[in-house]
Design a protein around this motif. Structure first.
Motif, PDB file in Angstrom:
ATOM      1  N   VAL A 149      40.605  35.379  55.192  1.00  0.00           N
ATOM      2  CA  VAL A 149      40.299  34.618  53.992  1.00  0.00           C
ATOM      3  C   VAL A 149      39.363  33.491  54.373  1.00  0.00           C
ATOM      4  N   LEU A 150      38.172  33.437  53.791  1.00  0.00           N
ATOM      5  CA  LEU A 150      37.187  32.415  54.108  1.00  0.00           C
ATOM      6  C   LEU A 150      37.449  31.170  53.277  1.00  0.00           C
ATOM      7  N   SER A 151      37.516  30.016  53.941  1.00  0.00           N
ATOM      8  CA  SER A 151      37.789  28.763  53.266  1.00  0.00           C
ATOM      9  C   SER A 151      36.869  27.684  53.792  1.00  0.00           C
ATOM     10  N   PHE A 152      36.733  26.648  52.971  1.00  0.00           N
ATOM     11  CA  PHE A 152      36.042  25.445  53.397  1.00  0.00           C
ATOM     12  C   PHE A 152      37.029  24.296  53.341  1.00  0.00           C
ATOM     13  N   VAL A 153      37.053  23.482  54.404  1.00  0.00           N
ATOM     14  CA  VAL A 153      37.942  22.331  54.475  1.00  0.00           C
ATOM     15  C   VAL A 153      37.087  21.079  54.472  1.00  0.00           C
ATOM     16  N   PHE A 154      37.330  20.206  53.483  1.00  0.00           N
ATOM     17  CA  PHE A 154      36.572  18.971  53.349  1.00  0.00           C
ATOM     18  C   PHE A 154      37.487  17.799  53.681  1.00  0.00           C
ATOM     19  N   PHE A 155      37.052  16.917  54.584  1.00  0.00           N
ATOM     20  CA  PHE A 155      37.810  15.714  54.919  1.00  0.00           C
ATOM     21  C   PHE A 155      37.096  14.518  54.286  1.00  0.00           C
ATOM     22  N   ILE A 192      30.436  27.921  38.300  1.00  0.00           N
ATOM     23  CA  ILE A 192      31.755  27.734  37.697  1.00  0.00           C
ATOM     24  C   ILE A 192      31.735  28.243  36.261  1.00  0.00           C
ATOM     25  N   VAL A 193      32.444  29.324  35.984  1.00  0.00           N
ATOM     26  CA  VAL A 193      32.425  29.952  34.661  1.00  0.00           C
ATOM     27  C   VAL A 193      32.920  28.986  33.590  1.00  0.00           C
ATOM     28  N   GLU A 194      33.991  28.258  33.874  1.00  0.00           N
ATOM     29  CA  GLU A 194      34.565  27.344  32.878  1.00  0.00           C
ATOM     30  C   GLU A 194      33.618  26.219  32.503  1.00  0.00           C
ATOM     31  N   ALA A 195      32.665  25.879  33.418  1.00  0.00           N
ATOM     32  CA  ALA A 195      31.793  24.730  33.175  1.00  0.00           C
ATOM     33  C   ALA A 195      30.490  25.104  32.478  1.00  0.00           C
ATOM     34  N   ARG A 196      30.296  26.366  32.149  1.00  0.00           N
ATOM     35  CA  ARG A 196      29.023  26.787  31.569  1.00  0.00           C
ATOM     36  C   ARG A 196      28.777  26.217  30.190  1.00  0.00           C
ATOM     37  N   GLY A 247      31.988  36.788  40.047  1.00  0.00           N
ATOM     38  CA  GLY A 247      33.246  37.519  39.931  1.00  0.00           C
ATOM     39  C   GLY A 247      34.317  37.085  40.896  1.00  0.00           C
ATOM     40  N   ARG A 248      33.967  36.275  41.883  1.00  0.00           N
ATOM     41  CA  ARG A 248      34.964  35.809  42.840  1.00  0.00           C
ATOM     42  C   ARG A 248      35.834  34.712  42.233  1.00  0.00           C
ATOM     43  N   ILE A 263      40.312  33.584  46.776  1.00  0.00           N
ATOM     44  CA  ILE A 263      41.528  34.333  46.412  1.00  0.00           C
ATOM     45  C   ILE A 263      41.183  35.535  45.540  1.00  0.00           C
ATOM     46  N   THR A 264      39.969  36.049  45.704  1.00  0.00           N
ATOM     47  CA  THR A 264      39.526  37.160  44.864  1.00  0.00           C
ATOM     48  C   THR A 264      40.441  38.371  44.989  1.00  0.00           C
ATOM     49  N   ASP A 265      40.837  38.722  46.215  1.00  0.00           N
ATOM     50  CA  ASP A 265      41.701  39.886  46.407  1.00  0.00           C
ATOM     51  C   ASP A 265      43.050  39.688  45.723  1.00  0.00           C
ATOM     52  N   VAL A 266      43.574  38.476  45.786  1.00  0.00           N
ATOM     53  CA  VAL A 266      44.858  38.185  45.128  1.00  0.00           C
ATOM     54  C   VAL A 266      44.728  38.382  43.622  1.00  0.00           C
ATOM     55  N   LYS A 267      43.636  37.874  43.051  1.00  0.00           N
ATOM     56  CA  LYS A 267      43.429  38.004  41.609  1.00  0.00           C
ATOM     57  C   LYS A 267      43.257  39.466  41.194  1.00  0.00           C
ATOM     58  N   ARG A 268      42.591  40.241  42.031  1.00  0.00           N
ATOM     59  CA  ARG A 268      42.424  41.658  41.706  1.00  0.00           C
ATOM     60  C   ARG A 268      43.767  42.372  41.686  1.00  0.00           C
ATOM     61  N   ARG A 269      44.610  42.049  42.664  1.00  0.00           N
ATOM     62  CA  ARG A 269      45.944  42.668  42.681  1.00  0.00           C
ATOM     63  C   ARG A 269      46.755  42.236  41.460  1.00  0.00           C
ATOM     64  N   GLU A 270      46.653  40.965  41.078  1.00  0.00           N
ATOM     65  CA  GLU A 270      47.356  40.484  39.887  1.00  0.00           C
ATOM     66  C   GLU A 270      46.872  41.210  38.637  1.00  0.00           C
ATOM     67  N   ALA A 271      45.553  41.446  38.560  1.00  0.00           N
ATOM     68  CA  ALA A 271      45.004  42.150  37.392  1.00  0.00           C
ATOM     69  C   ALA A 271      45.527  43.576  37.310  1.00  0.00           C
ATOM     70  N   VAL A 272      45.609  44.240  38.467  1.00  0.00           N
ATOM     71  CA  VAL A 272      46.137  45.608  38.504  1.00  0.00           C
ATOM     72  C   VAL A 272      47.593  45.632  38.058  1.00  0.00           C
ATOM     73  N   LEU A 273      48.391  44.676  38.550  1.00  0.00           N
ATOM     74  CA  LEU A 273      49.803  44.610  38.169  1.00  0.00           C
ATOM     75  C   LEU A 273      49.964  44.293  36.692  1.00  0.00           C
TER      76      LEU A 273
END
Length: 395
Positions: free
Chosen positions: A1-7, A54-58, A86-87, A108-118
């Motif tokens: 899982v690729l992440s960015f950590v900001f301090f 950001i889709v919500e900010a469009r 789509g991510r 968390i794209t993979d997690v969301k895809r699994r949630e959509a399938v379920l």
């Protein structure tokens, strides 16, 4: 899982790390970061808006930015965002003891895809269940009409309504047809009631009822069968029992099903009891207990499932469809109550029905014409202290 950590220190980013949690790799490679270290928190949020990702900010980027900063100030530090490609990313913030904070952005794209399938699978299952309930309801209606004709005509032949039939065998066969048709009609009625409840189409015809009188009416129906099976039927229903705001037909259906189950699974010489009382919280409680074969602990939850049979063999000893207890529970829940089972193999079973205190009504005089005749059979109301064939009518 690729992440960015900001301090962030004093609201300014001073270190940024790109992490691959799946391979335990963490470096300061900022090739995928638009901003360099030294930007403020609100600069990062604005850059996210201006990037168009950001889709919500469009629709209204400034409104989204204001809401995001407000959440940050209030400590609402977890959010899931959908990106234009789509991510999905999950942003989590955590304050440090010296007043700084760390922000982690994870894919968390993979997690969301699994949630959509379920979610889709669950919706399909719910649709299939509704379709099944509607099919059963429609088929039950179609079957009840010819069955009523079969039962009616076989009863006329059995009783010789228009004169002698002739051979005694014809009368015997007509009785068998009548009994089989009545049994099948009862099964269809149970299926129809259960499918209506599952489809959300069952309604309550509520009124203030004399629950003591209703309970005695149900006991009278079961008494002959209990006597034939050589069972002792105990009844404990106080004279000063309050009334209940409920659907009388459905309440009687609950009592009859529970009593029938208790009688069916109790061996000759056993005991079946019905106790109705008022609890300290004013809820009305009814307990049907028996000294029958009992239920194994691992099967108690299963018997509340429609069509489940503890003994599923074709040559099982006890007949039944497995609808009695599930239907009882559905009818009790429809009244806002609860049905709980306690059982031990070889000792017996106790079914406890509780109607909520909000349905309890003050006791009306026994001479009240609230329910002048019992709903089943139209028989006159029970005397103050009824006696049953094999019961020890404790009052």
């Amino acid at each position: 899982v690729l992440s960015f950590v900001f301090f962030f220190k004093q609201k300014t980013a001073y270190e940024i790390y790109q992490c691959d949690w799946s391979s335990d790799v963490c470096s300061s490679d900022l090739s995928q970061v638009v901003l360099d270290a030294g930007f403020a928190y609100h600069d990062l949020c604005r850059a996210m808006v201006e990037s168009g990702q950001i889709v919500e900010a469009r629709d209204d980027g400034e409104a989204w930015l204001s809401e995001r900063l407000a959440h940050h100030r209030l400590g609402r530090n977890r959010e899931e965002l959908q990106l234009a490609d789509g991510r999905w990313i999950k942003i989590a913030e955590r304050r440090t003891r010296d007043g700084d904070f760390v922000m982690v952005s994870s894919d968390i794209t993979d997690v969301k895809r699994r949630e959509a399938v379920l979610t889709e699978a669950r919706q399909q299952a719910e649709f299939a269940n509704r379709a099944k309930s509607e099919f059963l309801a429609n088929m039950s209606h179609e079957l009840r009409t010819p069955l009523n004709a079969i039962i009616g005509f076989s009863e006329m032949i059995r009783d010789g309504a228009f004169g002698p039939v002739g051979s005694e065998k014809y009368i015997e066969y007509a009785g068998d047809i009548h009994d089989s048709g009545s049994h099948l009609l009862g099964l269809i009625n149970d299926i129809l009631d259960l499918s209506k409840i599952e489809a959300g189409e069952s309604t309550l015809n509520e009124e203030t009822i004399d629950i003591a009188r209703a309970a005695h009416a149900c006991v009278r129906l079961i008494d002959a069968r209990a006597r034939a099976d050589e069972l002792v039927l105990d009844v404990d229903i106080p004279d000063d029992l309050p009334h209940l705001f409920a659907d009388e037909r459905k309440v009687k259906q609950i009592f009859i099903n529970l009593l029938s189950n208790a009688v069916k699974f109790t061996e000759p010489g056993g005991r079946v009891s019905l106790r109705v009382s008022v609890r300290a919280d004013r809820a009305i409680e009814a307990v049907v207990a028996d000294t029958g074969i009992g239920i194994a602990p691992q099967d108690i939850d299963q018997v509340m499932t429609p069509f489940f049979q503890v003994d599923s063999r074709l040559a099982r000893k006890y007949e039944g469809t497995g609808l009695g207890l599930p239907l009882c529970k559905s009818l009790v829940v429809l009244h806002g109550g609860s049905l709980d089972l306690e059982s031990e193999v070889g000792v017996g079973t106790s079914a406890r029905v509780v109607f909520p205190a909000t349905r309890t009504r003050a006791l009306l005089p026994r001479s009240c014409a609230l329910t002048p005749r019992c709903a089943i059979g139209g028989a006159p109301c029970a005397p103050a202290t009824p006696e049953y064939g094999t019961s020890r009518g404790a009052r």
